[in-house]
Structures are given as structure tokens and as C-alpha cells.
Design an enzyme around this catalytic site. Structure first.
Site, PDB file in Angstrom:
ATOM      1  CG  MET A  25      -1.935  -1.171   1.126  1.00 14.09           C
ATOM      2  SD  MET A  25      -3.496  -0.838   1.937  1.00 14.09           S
ATOM      3  CE  MET A  25      -2.932  -0.561   3.596  1.00 14.09           C
ATOM      4  CG  HIS A  32       7.100  -2.176   2.459  1.00 15.60           C
ATOM      5  ND1 HIS A  32       6.980  -1.166   3.368  1.00 15.60           N
ATOM      6  CD2 HIS A  32       5.905  -2.803   2.427  1.00 15.60           C
ATOM      7  CE1 HIS A  32       5.753  -1.161   3.852  1.00 15.60           C
ATOM      8  NE2 HIS A  32       5.071  -2.154   3.316  1.00 15.60           N
ATOM      9  N   GLY A 151       4.519 -10.187   3.703  1.00 18.83           N
ATOM     10  CA  GLY A 151       5.338 -10.128   4.911  1.00 18.83           C
ATOM     11  C   GLY A 151       4.777 -10.975   6.051  1.00 18.83           C
TER      12      GLY A 151
HETATM   13  O1  PAF Z   1      -0.224  -5.788   3.583  1.00 20.52           O
HETATM   14  C1  PAF Z   1      -0.624  -4.836   2.872  1.00 20.52           C
HETATM   15  O2  PAF Z   1       0.050  -3.823   2.675  1.00 20.52           O
HETATM   16  C2  PAF Z   1      -2.016  -4.906   2.245  1.00 20.52           C
HETATM   17  O3  PAF Z   1      -2.921  -5.523   3.104  1.00 20.52           O
HETATM   18  C3  PAF Z   1      -2.029  -5.591   0.871  1.00 20.52           C
HETATM   19  C4  PAF Z   1      -1.639  -7.046   0.956  1.00 20.52           C
HETATM   20  C5  PAF Z   1      -1.080  -4.856  -0.073  1.00 20.52           C
HETATM   21  C6  PAF Z   1      -3.437  -5.522   0.253  1.00 20.52           C
HETATM   22  O4  PAF Z   1      -3.872  -4.205   0.100  1.00 20.52           O
END
Ligand code: PAF
Length: 280
Positions: A25, A32, A151
Site C-alpha cells: 500500500m 518492504h 510479509g
Molecule cells: O499488507 C498490505 O500492505 C495490504 O494488506 C495488501 C496485501 C497490499 C493488500 O492491500
């Protein structure tokens, strides 16, 4: 690396072949970056021509509060730089209308039986996993991939996505990415930026509570230890439990199944999540 904001751009790249997808997101941090690095490594090892594709989309359907959705940081330029550095071949940033086209109902897959109702995130964030399953299945449709990285920090989400992918019979390998921590043990999260200095210091108790739990052999004793450590630090506990690592139901210690210690606790208004294998 390319940054694609239109279907023409991302579809042209995806014509090269299969990819590894890293759904996010945005508001990306070192945690990330590790997921993208893992995705890029897998794509290289498997010779997937479209490489590692990271998506940045703040999904409105998984937020319980509209205000949380609105205050979620949007930092696409910095996100793209981090993904490039971590080895992504493409970052896609779809608009809401690409994911949820006006006039088309994007289905929410039937929630898997496994991991969706053990009374953890599902109980504290009603409807959240329906939104996650809806957007993840839609991203799988938009960006065909051989594997997707999620994650371990959001452990319940990882189990739900795994079960959903299995139920959909999608031939996509769900690959877990290890949690990355700050030097003092606090799990990295986009929410950490909202912590005051005092809340940040209290947040360290979460790692300490997980460590204390790993030293116990009985699930109830482990839960009591975690609750004590968290309360002493002044954190407000949503849950601090030991569960079956896959189903997230109560762990039967005689079953020989793997356990997971899971904590969600609040430092001020910031909800912090973490988990670890249990016992050590
Ligand atoms: O973990 C996240 O950032 C969100 O829940 C995801 C998997 C990208 C779905 O919007």
C-alpha cells in the site's frame, strides 16, 4: 525500472512473461525493501522475464475507518526509489478506477475457512480480510504472476491469503518474507512514524514480550508472560496469544503442530502488530 500508472504501460511490460508480485500500500520502509529484494531474487532464480513487480495501491475496502484510509501516507516518488534500489523491474500505481472499474462489481472471494475467524485481527477489524481478499484476488487478475511475496509481520493476513489462493486454485506460490526490525527490536511498520518518543520507547516491550513467551513451554503461561510485559510498559493489549501457526485456532500442545505467538497492542493511538515462532 519503470513506474507504470496506466494499463497500457503495465500490460506492455507484462507481455515479457511471468513475474513475482509484491503487493503493497506504499509508504514503504526497509521491511518492504526486503520483500522486494526477495521477489527480485526469486524472479532471477526462476528466470521470470518480467522480474519483480511491486504494486502501490491504498485499498479503500480494507480500512475500517475512512479517516485511517485518508491519513495513510501517499509517497509514490520515495516508494519508487526504494523499489528501484531493491531490484524491482516495475512499480505499478493503479488509480482506484483501474482496480475497481466504475460499473463493474469486483467480486470478494468467499472467505477461506482457515485463519479468517480466530478472533484476532478479524474481531478487531471487522470486514478487513474481506477487503484484503477482494483486492489481492483483483491484483492477481490484473498482474498475472508465478509467485507473490507477503510479509510475515501481518501473520494472519499471510495465512488468509495463502488459504484464499489455495481455494481459488490459483497457481501462484505465496512466499513469506521475514519481519525486519529496528535496532531495538521494534518491527518496522508504516505506522511507526506516528509514535511519540515515549510511545516508541514503550513499543520495545512487544519484542521483549515475544522473547519472554518463547522461553515458556505452556501456551497459557506464555500468554500470561506476554500480558505482564506489555502492561508493565503501559501498552494497551488488543490480544497477546499463542495459536496454531496456520489456522490461528487455539494450539493443542500435544498436537505437534507449530505455534505462533501474536501480539497487537496500542501505544497511544497507534496499533502495533508483531509475532514470532513459538516456542523457541
Ligand atoms: O499488507 C498490505 O500492505 C495490504 O494488506 C495488501 C496485501 C497490499 C493488500 O492491500
Amino acid at each position: 525500472m519503470i513506474v507504470a500508472t496506466s494499463p497500457e504501460e503495465w500490460n506492455a511490460w507484462l507481455e515479457r512473461g511471468a513475474c513475482v508480485l509484491v503487493p503493497t500500500m506504499g509508504a514503504l520502509h526497509a521491511g518492504h525493501a526486503a520483500l522486494v529484494r526477495l521477489g527480485a531474487q526469486l524472479a532471477r532464480e526462476r528466470g521470470l522475464a518480467a522480474g519483480c513487480v511491486a504494486t502501490v495501491f491504498v485499498n479503500p475496502t480494507q480500512f475500517n475507518e475512512k479517516s485511517d484510509f485518508e491519513r495513510y501516507p501517499r509517497t509514490l516518488d520515495a516508494d519508487a526509489a526504494l523499489c528501484a534500489e531493491a531490484g524491482a523491474s516495475m512499480v505499478v500505481a493503479p488509480a482506484p478506477g483501474h482496480v475497481y472499474p466504475p460499473g463493474r462489481v469486483v467480486p470478494t472471494p468467499a472467505l477461506p475457512r482457515v485463519a479468517t475467524a480466530p478472533g484476532l485481527e478479524d474481531a478487531h477489524r471487522p470486514g478487513h480480510f474481506a477487503g484484503v481478499c477482494q483486492v489481492v484476488s483483483r491484483l492477481f487478475e490484473m498482474f498475472p504472476c508465478a509467485a507473490a511475496v507477503f510479509g510475515e509481520k501481518d501473520w494472519q493476513q499471510l495465512q488468509v491469503v495463502r488459504a484464499m489462493t489455495h481455494d481459488l486454485k490459483a497457481e501462484i506460490e505465496i512466499v513469506p518474507g521475514a519481519t525486519i526490525r529496528e535496532a531495538d527490536g521494534l518491527a518496522m511498520s508504516s505506522r511507526n512514524r506516528f509514535l511519540s518518543d515515549a510511545e516508541r520507547a514503550a513499543g520495545r516491550a512487544i519484542r521483549a514480550a515475544l522473547d519472554a513467551a518463547r522461553a515458556e513451554r505452556d501456551p497459557h503461561a506464555a500468554e500470561a508472560r506476554m500480558a505482564g510485559v506489555l502492561r508493565d510498559a503501559g501498552l494497551e493489549i488488543d490480544y497477546a496469544v499463542v495459536r496454531d501457526a496456520e489456522t490461528l485456532e487455539r494450539l493443542d500442545p500435544g498436537s505437534g503442530r507449530s505455534g505462533r505467538a501474536l501480539i497487537t497492542a496500542r501505544a497511544g493511538s497507534v496499533r502495533l502488530l508483531d509475532n514470532d515462532a513459538w516456542p523457541a
